[in-house]
Design a protein around this motif. Structure first.
Motif, mmCIF file in Angstrom:
data_model
loop_
_atom_site.group_PDB
_atom_site.id
_atom_site.type_symbol
_atom_site.label_atom_id
_atom_site.label_comp_id
_atom_site.label_asym_id
_atom_site.label_seq_id
_atom_site.Cartn_x
_atom_site.Cartn_y
_atom_site.Cartn_z
ATOM 1 N N LYS A 3 104.656 52.359 -28.536
ATOM 2 C CA LYS A 3 103.804 53.542 -28.417
ATOM 3 C C LYS A 3 103.555 54.217 -29.747
ATOM 4 O O LYS A 3 102.881 55.237 -29.797
ATOM 5 N N GLU A 4 104.118 53.665 -30.820
ATOM 6 C CA GLU A 4 103.913 54.315 -32.108
ATOM 7 C C GLU A 4 102.446 54.276 -32.499
ATOM 8 O O GLU A 4 101.980 55.090 -33.263
ATOM 9 N N VAL A 45 99.041 39.409 -30.842
ATOM 10 C CA VAL A 45 97.810 40.130 -30.531
ATOM 11 C C VAL A 45 98.110 41.242 -29.514
ATOM 12 O O VAL A 45 98.838 41.023 -28.543
ATOM 13 N N TYR A 46 97.553 42.424 -29.776
ATOM 14 C CA TYR A 46 97.735 43.578 -28.898
ATOM 15 C C TYR A 46 96.385 44.110 -28.449
ATOM 16 O O TYR A 46 95.343 43.805 -29.040
ATOM 17 N N LEU A 47 96.440 44.927 -27.405
ATOM 18 C CA LEU A 47 95.248 45.578 -26.875
ATOM 19 C C LEU A 47 95.529 47.070 -26.816
ATOM 20 O O LEU A 47 96.519 47.488 -26.208
ATOM 21 N N MET A 48 94.693 47.871 -27.482
ATOM 22 C CA MET A 48 94.906 49.319 -27.480
ATOM 23 C C MET A 48 93.795 50.018 -26.704
ATOM 24 O O MET A 48 92.626 49.687 -26.846
ATOM 25 N N LYS A 76 85.898 50.896 -25.319
ATOM 26 C CA LYS A 76 87.058 51.643 -24.820
ATOM 27 C C LYS A 76 88.366 51.112 -25.393
ATOM 28 O O LYS A 76 89.386 51.786 -25.392
ATOM 29 N N GLN A 77 88.338 49.855 -25.849
ATOM 30 C CA GLN A 77 89.568 49.226 -26.305
ATOM 31 C C GLN A 77 89.374 48.558 -27.659
ATOM 32 O O GLN A 77 88.254 48.255 -28.070
ATOM 33 N N ILE A 78 90.506 48.311 -28.307
ATOM 34 C CA ILE A 78 90.516 47.548 -29.551
ATOM 35 C C ILE A 78 91.568 46.464 -29.400
ATOM 36 O O ILE A 78 92.692 46.744 -28.968
ATOM 37 N N GLU A 128 99.292 47.440 -25.593
ATOM 38 C CA GLU A 128 100.117 46.476 -24.867
ATOM 39 C C GLU A 128 100.013 45.112 -25.517
ATOM 40 O O GLU A 128 98.980 44.746 -26.075
ATOM 41 N N LEU A 129 101.104 44.368 -25.420
ATOM 42 C CA LEU A 129 101.148 43.000 -25.903
ATOM 43 C C LEU A 129 100.311 42.116 -24.981
ATOM 44 O O LEU A 129 100.318 42.295 -23.770
#
Lengths: 164, 436
Positions: free
Chosen positions: A21-22, B225-228, B211-213, B236-237
């Protein structure tokens, strides 16, 4: 070293809620997680095992531009590392793959991973258990030598073994 | 810069003046179109609003390289509002080909309404007339949308000013760079940091709905790779991949991610369905296959692979079939990105110790280098597929300092290179779709 480092990071991570969450801390940092409280995380010094390994072997092997082939001196260094790992059977290692800055980011992440795995495969073929070896690629993102010249690039094309 | 066919000629030859005002952006460089944009009349309580909005419209148009502001000191007629009829001879006299007039009003609920008209001075015809309403703090978006309207009406191309950039802010020494996810408007304003720099992040890409990156990060110790979610800032992973995942991008419908996974020294391309969470292997080759990018219809994928010995560009069907090499020039090719219009693929080329940003058609024809440097990398398309952004680095000294990394935009004609100002060094830009 990595394990201990991770332990430290995780310990701090617990204090500040959850490490994943950082992201977004600056923008949305007013929640209950205490994101505005700075946690100063310091890297631990190399452990005794890391120091011993670095003193008793050649921990780094180098590659030619855009290559992941092991030359004679790379193999000689890996042979020292293999002998040491056989003499220190409880030690584990992480092999870090790196590239010079003369490639694109994504390709170099792949190339760094390939370099680390060439070293790993050589060790496994010479009797080191695969589960003792982890690999990580830093691509061109974490050069070990500063500078934008041939000398620096030659040193940054490497696979570096860290024992812990 | 883009060629401007008509207007200069229109001044000189009044008999041609029945042709509508138009800029052709497909050709070679020509003189920018002279446009008059008097400060909009302001009936709000915020005295600065007129200057702010009019300046942003003007800056957008001028930065495109297609327009030149006619000096405001020269204006003869004083337009008092959006409904004041222009005295065309007054604007012809100062050699304006186009005129934008507007006013700003405050609504009872505090919102602002900006009304504007675009005039073809020589034909004395109105080309656009619109009114836009929003909250006062969103005045920048109104300005960008007005600039898009003017650009679209005169060029016939889609605009690109009402859009955002996600990129990596960089600071510190070469050996210990701090890299942060950052988002800003395409003109460098409204900058916000999305990560605190404690873990290294690279290659952020917008989802089609903004809405996401998706991005690559070493957060949690493992490169993945993550999704924000941009709004909440949580990430999240992605997936349960046994190796390093990297080089992510969204599919054009936003339902899937496409990325590489590296394992045992081999990188292949995978898709990940965001709803079913199913991962599918697309390439299976001992070479490095990475930097995948979908065609806008989602049917083809372009990527780079060193299966032929050096890194080159290949296209294939979305299921991995029908692989075709498309790059045959000198040097190595990487980071291909399919244009949102489908007509070009932009890439990074490395030859003779220099880096180039180039474009080619999806079949590999009509290759052209449009920007060059010691290190230029990571092209990204403006929403209209006529402008690219990329980053340019300069060498570091032997202490790992002094090297710089900055964002630039350039027309696909190779003209009008513009520095995009950022407070820190910057890299890995990705241009958003048009917001409106």
């Amino acid at each position: 070293m990595l394990k201990q480092l991770l332990t430290v990071v995780c310990a701090f991570g617990l204090l500040t809620a959850c490490a994943s969450k950082e992201q977004g801390a600056d923008l949305y940092g007013n929640g209950k997680g205490g994101w505005n409280n700075d946690v100063n995380i310091m890297e631990l010094d190399a452990t005794g095992i890391t120091k011993k390994f670095n003193k008793e072997t050649t921990p780094v092997v180098y590659f030619a531009f855009n290559s992941s082939s092991l030359d004679a001196s790379a193999k000689a260094a890996l042979k020292e590392q293999i002998a040491w790992l056989k003499a220190n059977p409880t030690a584990l290692i992480v092999i870090e793959g790196r590239c010079d800055e003369r490639g694109t980011r994504e390709y170099n992440l792949a190339l760094g991973e390939r370099r680390a795995n060439v070293a790993r495969s050589y060790m496994v073929a010479n009797g080191i258990a695969a589960d003792r070896i982890k690999t990580i690629s830093y691509g061109k993102e974490k050069p070990v030598v500063s500078g934008s010249n041939e000398e620096a690039w030659a040193k940054n094309r490497n696979a570096t073994t860290v024992a812990y | 810069m883009y060629k401007i066919l008509l207007m200069i000629a229109l001044f000189l030859c009044p008999t041609w003046a029945q042709a509508e005002l138009r800029i052709d952006v497909s050709g070679a460089q020509s003189e920018p179109l002279p446009i008059a944009i008097p400060y909009f009349s302001n009936q709000t309580l915020n005295a600065d609003l007129s200057t702010k909005i009019t300046d942003v419209i003007t800056a957008d148009l001028e930065r495109s390289g297609l327009f030149r502001l006619v000096n405001r000191d020269a204006y003869i007629q004083n337009l008092t509002g959006v409904d004041t009829r222009p005295i065309f001879t007054d604007w012809q006299a100062i050699k304006a080909a186009a005129l934008v007039q507007g006013d700003i009003r405050q609504m009872p609920n505090g919102n602002i309404t900006v009304s504007f008209r675009l005039w073809d001075i020589f034909n004395q015809t109105q080309m656009v007339a619109k009114s836009l309403t929003t909250t006062e703090d969103s005045w920048r978006r109104i300005a960008h949308i007005i600039a898009d309207n003017i650009y679209e009406r005169i060029t016939g191309e889609t605009g690109y000013f009402d859009s955002s950039i996600v990129f990596i802010s960089e600071s510190g020494n070469q050996k210990n760079r701090v890299k942060r996810l950052t988002i800003m408007d395409q003109d460098g304003e409204n900058l916000r940091y999305l990560s605190n720099g404690k873990s290294m992040v690279l290659t952020p890409r917008f989802s089609p709905n903004m809405k996401q990156i998706t991005y690559f990060s070493y957060q949690n110790g493992k490169p993945q790779v993550y999704l924000m979610d941009i709004q909440s800032g949580t990430s999240e992973l992605i997936g349960h991949f046994p190796g390093m995942t990297f080089a992510p991008r969204f599919s054009p419908d936003g339902k899937k991610l496409i990325m590489s996974m590296a394992r045992n020294g081999n990188s292949d391309i995978y898709t990940y369905d965001l709803k079913t969470k199913k991962q599918t292997q697309i390439t299976k080759h001992l070479a490095i296959d990475t930097s995948p990018s979908f065609s806008p219809d989602g049917k083809r994928i372009v990527f780079n692979s060193d299966r032929g010995g050096t890194s080159q560009l290949y296209t294939m069907n979305a299921d991995g079939s029908s692989v075709q090499r498309i790059s045959f020039g000198k040097g190595t090719y990487s980071t291909p990105v399919w244009s949102p219009r489908g007509d070009y693929i932009a890439f990074t080329n490395i030859r003779d110790g220099q880096f180039n940003i180039g474009i080619m058609h999806p079949d590999g024809s009509a290759e052209r280098m449009i920007a060059t440097g010691w290190l230029v990398e990571a092209p990204t398309w403006a929403p209209n597929g006529r402008v690219l952004m990329f980053f340019r680095q300069t060498p570091s000294d032997n202490w790992g300092d002094k090297g710089t990394s900055q964002l630039y935009s350039i027309d696909i004609t190779g003209h009008n290179e513009q520095l995009i100002p950022t407070p820190q060094d910057a890299s890995d830009p990705t241009w958003s779709p048009l917001l409106h």
